[in-house]
Design a protein around this motif. Structure first.
Motif, PDB file in Angstrom:
ATOM      1  N   ARG A 122      -2.577   4.328  83.567  1.00 13.72           N
ATOM      2  CA  ARG A 122      -1.449   3.431  83.847  1.00 13.72           C
ATOM      3  C   ARG A 122      -0.456   3.437  82.686  1.00 13.72           C
ATOM      4  NH1 ARG A 122      -3.873  -2.126  86.266  1.00 13.72           N
ATOM      5  NH2 ARG A 122      -1.813  -2.373  87.186  1.00 13.72           N
ATOM      6  N   HIS A 131       8.029   3.919  85.260  1.00 14.88           N
ATOM      7  CA  HIS A 131       7.712   2.918  86.288  1.00 14.88           C
ATOM      8  C   HIS A 131       6.223   2.643  86.201  1.00 14.88           C
ATOM      9  CE1 HIS A 131      11.492   4.296  88.271  1.00 14.88           C
ATOM     10  NE2 HIS A 131      11.566   3.016  88.538  1.00 14.88           N
ATOM     11  N   SER A 132       5.787   1.604  86.867  1.00 16.25           N
ATOM     12  CA  SER A 132       4.350   1.369  86.911  1.00 16.25           C
ATOM     13  C   SER A 132       3.801   2.084  88.138  1.00 16.25           C
ATOM     14  CB  SER A 132       4.046  -0.124  86.980  1.00 16.25           C
ATOM     15  OG  SER A 132       4.576  -0.681  88.163  1.00 16.25           O
ATOM     16  N   GLU A 134       1.680   0.990  90.213  1.00 13.35           N
ATOM     17  CA  GLU A 134       1.634   0.136  91.398  1.00 13.35           C
ATOM     18  C   GLU A 134       2.982   0.006  92.084  1.00 13.35           C
ATOM     19  OE1 GLU A 134       0.646  -0.745  88.312  1.00 13.35           O
ATOM     20  OE2 GLU A 134       1.281  -2.772  87.798  1.00 13.35           O
ATOM     21  N   GLU A 135       4.079   0.016  91.296  1.00 15.49           N
ATOM     22  CA  GLU A 135       5.366  -0.122  91.982  1.00 15.49           C
ATOM     23  C   GLU A 135       5.699   1.137  92.768  1.00 15.49           C
ATOM     24  OE1 GLU A 135       7.823  -0.228  87.950  1.00 15.49           O
ATOM     25  OE2 GLU A 135       9.217  -0.448  89.602  1.00 15.49           O
ATOM     26  N   ALA A 138       3.451   1.197  95.869  1.00 15.78           N
ATOM     27  CA  ALA A 138       3.864   0.172  96.817  1.00 15.78           C
ATOM     28  C   ALA A 138       5.119   0.561  97.584  1.00 15.78           C
ATOM     29  CB  ALA A 138       4.066  -1.163  96.104  1.00 15.78           C
ATOM     30  N   THR A 139       5.984   1.376  96.967  1.00 16.45           N
ATOM     31  CA  THR A 139       7.191   1.743  97.701  1.00 16.45           C
ATOM     32  C   THR A 139       7.066   3.077  98.419  1.00 16.45           C
ATOM     33  OG1 THR A 139       8.010   2.389  95.523  1.00 16.45           O
ATOM     34  CG2 THR A 139       9.052   0.515  96.560  1.00 16.45           C
ATOM     35  N   LEU A 146      -1.776   1.330 102.192  1.00 16.87           N
ATOM     36  CA  LEU A 146      -0.979   0.797 101.083  1.00 16.87           C
ATOM     37  C   LEU A 146      -1.695  -0.262 100.273  1.00 16.87           C
ATOM     38  CD1 LEU A 146       1.652   0.393  99.540  1.00 16.87           C
ATOM     39  CD2 LEU A 146       2.388  -1.135 101.318  1.00 16.87           C
ATOM     40  N   SER A 154      -4.901  -0.977  90.517  1.00 15.55           N
ATOM     41  CA  SER A 154      -4.695  -2.114  89.621  1.00 15.55           C
ATOM     42  C   SER A 154      -5.990  -2.680  89.056  1.00 15.55           C
ATOM     43  CB  SER A 154      -3.989  -3.250  90.354  1.00 15.55           C
ATOM     44  OG  SER A 154      -2.850  -2.793  91.032  1.00 15.55           O
TER      45      SER A 154
END
Lengths: 314, 316
Positions: A122, A131-132, A134-135, A138-139, A146, A154
């Protein structure tokens, strides 16, 4: 001229995993024009005869495939030298780019690494991609996986041995309920996600055991072979079996190029952790050791590199 | 900015430990002495004191505290002496237990700490409670609250200043859409708040206001009694204007019939070394009275003294 042997060797040198550099050097390097012409005429896998104009040309698709095979060694080397954190961050990034068929790699990284290793991935991801993880997941992930994927990536699981047996037992039952539920897909079930993405691995092993005791079968038996959920369950509960399955698919003759890449990935990423156990499990499952299979299907420098990674006594 | 005051000439570690030992000796405790030492040492110094005390006297300073003190004052000293990561783990664990459960505290820790501070809290949680923070939060929360809190406590946000304006526009639109439909637990809405960097969220919410006319929190105020919405609004505040969030917590804690010591203690001990200065300024602005005076009015004794010391009041 011993052409049939030469032809076979050459085809073999270009097939399977990696390139047999030595054979190619001796067969092509020292060959005479008429040998090469015979080769081109006989080797219909790689060359197309243009009868109208009287010559044989390379099949473009074959050249592309060859390029991949030549790159295998280079990719293995680059991956091996890379910091494990960067490695995992890039694998996840690649999986996101490639789409749903590659999501298994996200599962693999998030479920088979230790908590600290995943954390490192991470951090590396922040550094590499601004960016992370997870972001981005998620997108960029669409579909029912998802929530589970974000949760898995996480996680920062406790790594101690302490397990609450009662909780493990009841959670085995909760998982069974979730998987039976016809209305909601199990992979979106909140309780299933909670258990799989927050509990420690020793705890999950206990859950696996209770599931078998109570229901008489393994948790993943009823799941589709290609499903993300099956990959998750296997990675968490029986990682060595999971890796064997992936390796076996990669070593098949007609393996898809994406599946073939798994050979490099699994061996390089597990060389310093549990490659020996995976080797043993492979032998148990398929009756032949991983080493033997690689000797059979891989070529040249690539093959030597993999074998060195597997048997660390060298 | 920190409001902690540390003397220019700090006594040696052995002196500090000796004095603290004396403060506990005999009947009762010398709270003034405890305050004069602990309330004027920073986190690194306190950590060394704790270590040295344990080496010298064979027991954890915090165990000694637990034996000698009671109630509000003790809680301040306990929280203050814990290492920041341990403190967050302690508060988070408390917040998952039935009688002390608090979604707000969990959100506060998840959203007002830096990514690395949150990570360290999760590590401290492993060490102290032999479980992961997320498994406790997941286990002890349900429904909408879990949907929001779990991603918040497991986030590891990117911390750069880069902002993508196109993204800010599109995500402001998404937020507005969901809010208009009253889809307050929508996945995209939660995803944006739980995974984007703070800088990005700030840009998105600025755009929200520019484009749609209202602050997002105004649009989230549709039902004042809805606890989930209150948590959502607090989440937004924590992410972009933590000092305003903390000012409000303090204001409500102090103005309540009686005082909410739990909240007051928590905010002072967790922010004294971070941004208490700014929080004090906000407090003065909003309430026309300095925080110091409000604390003096509402609290007494050693509890009052130590709080004042931590917020940098005069010669306390």
């Amino acid at each position: 001229m011993a052409l049939p042997d030469g032809l076979d060797s050459l085809v073999k040198a270009f097939s399977g995993h990696g390139i047999d550099e030595k054979s190619i050097i001796s067969l092509l390097g020292r060959s005479r024009p008429e040998h090469r012409q015979s080769l081109r005429k006989e080797c219909t896998e790689f060359f197309i005869e243009d009868n109208e104009r009287g010559f044989e040309r390379w099949d473009d698709h074959s050249i592309k495939l060859l390029k991949h095979e030549f790159m295998r060694f280079k990719n293995a080397v680059v991956l091996r030298a890379m910091h494990p954190w960067e490695r995992d961050a890039r694998l996840i990034r690649e999986a996101l780019k490639k789409g749903p068929e590659s999501y298994g790699m996200i599962v693999e990284v998030s479920c088979t690494r230790s908590s600290e290793e995943l954390l490192g991935a991470r951090k590396a991801y922040h550094s590499l991609f601004d960016h992370s993880i997870e972001e981005n997941i998620a997108t960029q992930v669409e579909g029912s996986e998802l929530k589970l994927l974000v949760a898995l990536v996480s996680a920062y699981r406790y790594e101690g041995p302490k397990v609450k047996e009662d909780t493990a037992k009841s959670e085995a039952k909760i998982l069974a309920e979730a998987m039976k539920n016809a209305e909601q897909k199990p992979i979106e079930d909140a309780e299933l996600i909670r258990i799989l993405s927050t509990r420690s691995k020793p705890h999950l092993k206990a859950v696996y055991k209770y599931y078998k005791d109570i229901f008489g079968k393994n948790i993943d038996e009823d799941l589709d072979d290609d499903s993300i959920l099956k990959a998750v369950v296997q990675c968490l509960f029986t990682p060595h079996k999971y890796f064997c399955r992936v390796l076996d698919a990669a070593l098949r003759d007609n393996a898809h190029k994406r599946t073939k890449k798994a050979l490099t990935r699994v061996i390089v990423t597990r060389a310093d952790t549990d490659i020996e156990e995976i080797n043993a499990e492979y032998q148990k499952q398929y009756g032949v050791s991983l080493t033997e299979k690689i000797v059979e299907t891989a070529n040249g420098n690539y093959k030597d590199f993999l074998l060195t990674l597997i048997s660390r006594e060298n | 900015m920190s409001t902690l005051t540390v003397p220019n000439q700090v006594p040696s570690l052995s002196e500090d430990c000796e004095q603290l030992r004396k403060a506990f000796a005999g009947w009762g405790t010398n709270e003034g002495l405890i305050i004069s030492i602990l309330a004027h040492r920073n986190a690194a110094q306190r950590k060394l004191i704790r270590q040295t005390y344990a080496e010298t006297y064979g027991e954890d300073l915090l165990k000694a505290l637990d034996k000698e003190l009671s109630n509000d004052f003790e809680r301040v000293v306990l929280l203050w002496t814990l290492d920041p990561a341990e403190r967050d783990a302690f508060l988070a664990n408390e917040a998952t237990k039935r009688w002390t459960s608090s979604n707000q505290v969990l959100m506060e820790i998840a959203c007002t700490r830096s990514s690395n501070q949150l990570l360290q809290a999760r590590q401290a949680y492993h060490a102290r409670y032999k479980k992961s923070l997320e498994e406790d939060v997941a286990h002890h929360t349900t429904g909408d609250f879990r949907k929001l809190l779990l991603p918040l406590v497991t986030s590891y946000r990117y911390e750069g200043d880069e902002v993508n304006m196109t993204l800010a526009k599109s995500e402001a639109k998404i937020l507005h859409e969901k809010i208009s439909k009253k889809a307050y637990t929508d996945e995209d809405l939660i995803r944006i708040l739980a995974t984007r960097s703070k800088a990005q969220i700030n840009a998105t919410l600025n755009h929200y206001k520019n484009e749609f006319g209202n602050d997002i929190n105004k649009d989230l105020k549709t039902d004042p009694k809805d606890e989930y919405l209150a948590l959502l609004r607090a989440t937004v505040k924590c992410l972009i204007r933590p000092e305003r969030y903390f000012e409000k917590v303090l204001r409500l804690a102090i103005n309540r019939q009686g005082t909410d010591e739990g909240a007051l203690t928590r905010v002072v001990t967790t922010r004294a070394e971070i941004d208490m200065k700014v929080i004090k300024e906000e407090y003065q602005k909003r309430n026309s009275v300095p925080l110091d005076r409000a604390i003096v009015k509402d609290t007494t004794g050693d509890y009052e003294k130590i709080l004042l010391a931590l917020i940098g009041h005069g010669d306390a």
